[in-house]
Design a protein around this motif. Sequence first.
Motif, PDB file in Angstrom:
ATOM      1  N   THR A  14       0.704  -1.112  -0.015  1.00  0.00           N
ATOM      2  CA  THR A  14      -0.011  -0.011  -0.088  1.00  0.00           C
ATOM      3  C   THR A  14       0.914   1.309  -0.045  1.00  0.00           C
ATOM      4  O   THR A  14       0.454   2.537  -0.502  1.00  0.00           O
ATOM      5  N   ASN A  15       2.087   1.478   0.602  1.00  0.00           N
ATOM      6  CA  ASN A  15       2.710   2.491   0.753  1.00  0.00           C
ATOM      7  C   ASN A  15       4.307   2.143   0.188  1.00  0.00           C
ATOM      8  O   ASN A  15       4.906   1.364   0.673  1.00  0.00           O
ATOM      9  N   PRO A  16       4.577   2.620  -0.951  1.00  0.00           N
ATOM     10  CA  PRO A  16       5.934   2.613  -1.760  1.00  0.00           C
ATOM     11  C   PRO A  16       6.880   3.190  -0.680  1.00  0.00           C
ATOM     12  O   PRO A  16       6.498   4.332  -0.194  1.00  0.00           O
TER      13      PRO A  16
ATOM     14  N   ALA B 251      -0.597 -14.263  15.017  1.00  0.00           N
ATOM     15  CA  ALA B 251       0.207 -15.375  15.325  1.00  0.00           C
ATOM     16  C   ALA B 251       1.617 -15.521  14.570  1.00  0.00           C
ATOM     17  O   ALA B 251       2.651 -15.789  14.950  1.00  0.00           O
ATOM     18  N   GLN B 252       1.311 -15.279  13.223  1.00  0.00           N
ATOM     19  CA  GLN B 252       2.752 -14.920  12.244  1.00  0.00           C
ATOM     20  C   GLN B 252       3.514 -14.144  12.681  1.00  0.00           C
ATOM     21  O   GLN B 252       4.850 -14.428  12.576  1.00  0.00           O
ATOM     22  N   LEU B 253       3.083 -13.190  13.084  1.00  0.00           N
ATOM     23  CA  LEU B 253       4.005 -11.884  13.546  1.00  0.00           C
ATOM     24  C   LEU B 253       4.919 -12.242  14.728  1.00  0.00           C
ATOM     25  O   LEU B 253       5.810 -11.681  15.009  1.00  0.00           O
ATOM     26  N   ARG B 254       4.319 -12.973  15.528  1.00  0.00           N
ATOM     27  CA  ARG B 254       5.045 -13.391  16.682  1.00  0.00           C
ATOM     28  C   ARG B 254       5.695 -14.750  16.733  1.00  0.00           C
ATOM     29  O   ARG B 254       6.618 -15.089  17.499  1.00  0.00           O
TER      30      ARG B 254
ATOM     31  N   CYS C 186       5.655  -7.326   6.448  1.00  0.00           N
ATOM     32  CA  CYS C 186       4.769  -7.781   7.618  1.00  0.00           C
ATOM     33  C   CYS C 186       3.247  -7.657   7.243  1.00  0.00           C
ATOM     34  O   CYS C 186       2.348  -8.358   7.619  1.00  0.00           O
ATOM     35  N   GLU C 187       3.175  -6.995   6.194  1.00  0.00           N
ATOM     36  CA  GLU C 187       1.609  -6.622   5.608  1.00  0.00           C
ATOM     37  C   GLU C 187       0.842  -7.940   5.325  1.00  0.00           C
ATOM     38  O   GLU C 187       1.318  -8.805   4.685  1.00  0.00           O
TER      39      GLU C 187
END
Length: 52
Positions: A2-4, A39-42, A33-34
Amino acid sequence: MTNPRTEPAQNADERTMLEGWLDYHRQTLAQKCEGLTDAQLRTASVPPSERP
């Protein structure tokens, strides 16, 4: 994506360049991380070292 990312100026003073590169790398991490779940982030990307 979303943000270049915005690449920092190459001809600025030292502090401006350092802050610019820090923002650039923060944007990179946010993009990678988008879309991940909480759970995946941890989850560790690699197991911890067993060195004492």
